[in-house]
Scaffold this active site. Structure first.
Site, PDB file in Angstrom:
ATOM      1  N   PHE A 113       0.989  -1.326  -0.139  1.00  0.00           N
ATOM      2  CA  PHE A 113      -0.143  -0.049  -0.044  1.00  0.00           C
ATOM      3  C   PHE A 113       0.950   1.223   0.108  1.00  0.00           C
ATOM      4  O   PHE A 113       0.307   2.232  -0.153  1.00  0.00           O
ATOM      5  CB  PHE A 113      -0.813   0.029   1.046  1.00  0.00           C
ATOM      6  N   LYS A 114       2.142   1.249   0.270  1.00  0.00           N
ATOM      7  CA  LYS A 114       2.909   2.518   0.406  1.00  0.00           C
ATOM      8  C   LYS A 114       2.942   3.038  -0.970  1.00  0.00           C
ATOM      9  O   LYS A 114       3.391   4.273  -0.975  1.00  0.00           O
ATOM     10  CB  LYS A 114       4.469   1.963   0.925  1.00  0.00           C
ATOM     11  N   ASP A 115       2.775   2.285  -2.209  1.00  0.00           N
ATOM     12  CA  ASP A 115       2.776   2.804  -3.473  1.00  0.00           C
ATOM     13  C   ASP A 115       1.539   3.859  -3.440  1.00  0.00           C
ATOM     14  O   ASP A 115       1.989   4.844  -4.360  1.00  0.00           O
ATOM     15  CB  ASP A 115       2.484   1.856  -4.345  1.00  0.00           C
ATOM     16  N   LEU A 118       3.566   6.822  -2.088  1.00  0.00           N
ATOM     17  CA  LEU A 118       5.131   7.288  -2.599  1.00  0.00           C
ATOM     18  C   LEU A 118       5.010   7.640  -4.245  1.00  0.00           C
ATOM     19  O   LEU A 118       5.841   8.142  -4.779  1.00  0.00           O
ATOM     20  CB  LEU A 118       6.007   6.175  -2.381  1.00  0.00           C
TER      21      LEU A 118
END
Ligand SMILES: *Cc1c(COP(=O)(O)O)cnc(C)c1O
Length: 467
Positions: A113-115, A118
């Site tokens: 989920f960090k995409d 970022l």
């Protein structure tokens, strides 16, 4: 009126969005938060039902960046960020059981989920840097997901050189290869002969004495304390809720939690008018937040390695943002608490705890329970969960207060990132990497091994950045 940003410790300059984008910690050691939140009416939220993900993201994010980024530019940056996702819905919902749902947040380039944050952050930074005609150096340490998501977010940026430190031979092969097979010239992977804490300590020292860089470069952080990351994560709470009948019925969320960034975004969504009933903090054995809600004491304990490594933390850095609200946005009070916390433990006031318990429930899930949950969901639903998401679905069932509202678990990573945990759950089938990463193990790698020595790392960086 543009939204300004203030520090949780009450003693740092107020910044606009551009300022907060480029700032890491506030100068008083606090974290930046918006001075006020945009509010959405029931009618406006109903209107979001027909929107695709980028259109909804624009609606939610525009008030936060107003004054720093024009509408047309914002829309273009958002479109670019979410075009890199491999599912047309960007964040699709899957049903597991009556009123039990999973929100798949792993269709971005690095399968976590960090995409969501970022991919957008890289584009926002590059946009303001081009306007300022400045170049920056990004430096970060990673034990897994953050590094690859940051690299993917910055690899196409013209004004950014990114250096990611990882502990040599101590990250999983999938995670290492997701970083080291990126061959853009502004991406630098440093394998440090030490552990993750050594890497993180070097990054911290570098920010304190950023003078090691040439005069025309500053150092930017992309860790989860960056406000723009939190902001981007608010969007999918709205997106899931309106797909399930919101705002005309309240939705619950269960969130696999480490640094408290993701679930804090859910808290903000609720504060902006989205009807959310329960917000469940789902943790592994590193359960500092669960212990807080149970006992009222916020206390650091030593790190325990688990099968959900992206949630292995001793303290949750974004928790300070909630503390600020729990103490009526009194920066002096937060300053005092955080100073006292240097001793390793603080007791929160009765009224702060009453408020915290009315906002969140919590559940701590062991490695054994995580594996059982992966196996159970596989047998019952033929659906494969990664260990982080499994902590979420376990906590969702355990913490549910009433059956009437949909319960949405955030699926924070793709199971193919954690094949060992899937195998340990008794699933014979190996989780396959999606097509765009299918040849990951055949791609050439590029990284530099460096000694566990701050001078050597900084010297390498100075020699590597273009003049
Ligand atoms: C980073 C991460 C988390 C924890 O998110 P926080 O915002 O730090 O609470 C959970 N799951 C996965 C897969 C992650 O990469």
């Amino acid at each position: 009126m543009p939204i300004n940003y203030i520090s949780t410790r009450g003693d740092a300059p107020t910044l606009d969005f551009e300022g907060v984008l480029l700032a890491g910690l506030a100068s008083d050691g606090g974290l930046y938060v918006p001075e006020r939140l945009p509010q959405f009416s029931m009618g406006q939220i109903r209107g979001m039902r027909s929107m695709d993900y980028p259109s909804l993201a624009f609606e939610i994010l525009q008030p936060f960046v107003e004054g720093s980024i024009d509408n047309e530019d914002l829309r273009r940056l958002i479109d670019g960020a979410y075009a890199s996702f491999r599912h047309d819905a960007v964040a699709p919902l899957r049903q597991l059981d009556t009123n039990q749902w999973v929100l798949e947040l792993f269709h971005g380039p690095t399968l976590a989920f960090k995409d969501f944050a970022l991919q957008l952050l890289g584009r926002l930074l590059d946009f303001v840097l081009e306007r300022r005609q400045e170049r920056v150096v990004i430096m970060g340490a990673t034990s897994g997901d953050t590094g690859s998501a940051a690299i993917e977010g910055c690899r196409h940026c013209q004004y950014i050189d990114i250096f990611i430190l990882h502990p040599h031979e101590r990250v999983s092969e999938v995670q290492r290869r997701q970083m080291t097979t990126v061959n853009d010239s502004n991406v630098h992977n440093l394998a440090v002969k030490g552990n993750f804490d050594d890497c993180q300590a070097m990054v911290k020292s570098s920010f304190v004495g950023a003078g090691f860089l040439p005069e025309d470069r500053s150092l930017v952080a992309v860790n989860s304390i960056n406000w723009a990351r939190i902001m981007a994560q608010i969007v999918y709470y709205f997106y899931a809720a309106v797909a399930l009948g919101g705002p005309d019925r309240a939705v619950n969320f269960s969130v696999p939690t480490g640094n408290f960034g993701d679930i804090f975004a859910g808290y903000l969504a609720r504060s902006m008018g989205l009807p959310i009933d329960q917000l469940v903090i789902a943790t592994n054995r590193n359960d500092v937040l669960h212990r807080l809600l149970t006992s009222g004491e916020y206390a650091r304990r030593s790190l325990e390695h688990s099968i959900s490594p992206s949630m292995d933390i001793t303290v949750s850095s974004n928790f300070e943002r909630l503390l600020f609200d729990l103490y009526d946005r009194n920066g002096t009070a937060v300053q005092g608490l955080m100073q006292a916390f240097q001793g390793g433990a603080i007791q929160l006031s009765e009224s702060a705890m009453t408020r915290a318990r009315s906002l969140f429930s919590s559940c701590c899930v062991s490695d054994d329970e995580t594996c059982e949950e992966i196996g159970r969901v596989w047998r019952q639903c033929a659906y494969m969960l990664d260990p982080h998401s499994a902590i979420g679905t376990f906590a969702a069932r355990d913490s549910r207060q009433s059956g009437g509202n949909p319960m949405v678990t955030l699926a924070t990573a793709h199971p193919a990132k954690f094949p060992a945990a899937v195998a340990a759950s008794g699933i014979a089938e190996e989780p396959a990497l999606p097509p765009h990463l299918a040849d990951l193990f055949a791609r050439p790698e590029k990284f530099t091994v460096l000694p566990n020595d701050l001078d050597a790392v900084q010297r390498y960086m100075v020699e590597t950045i273009p003049t």
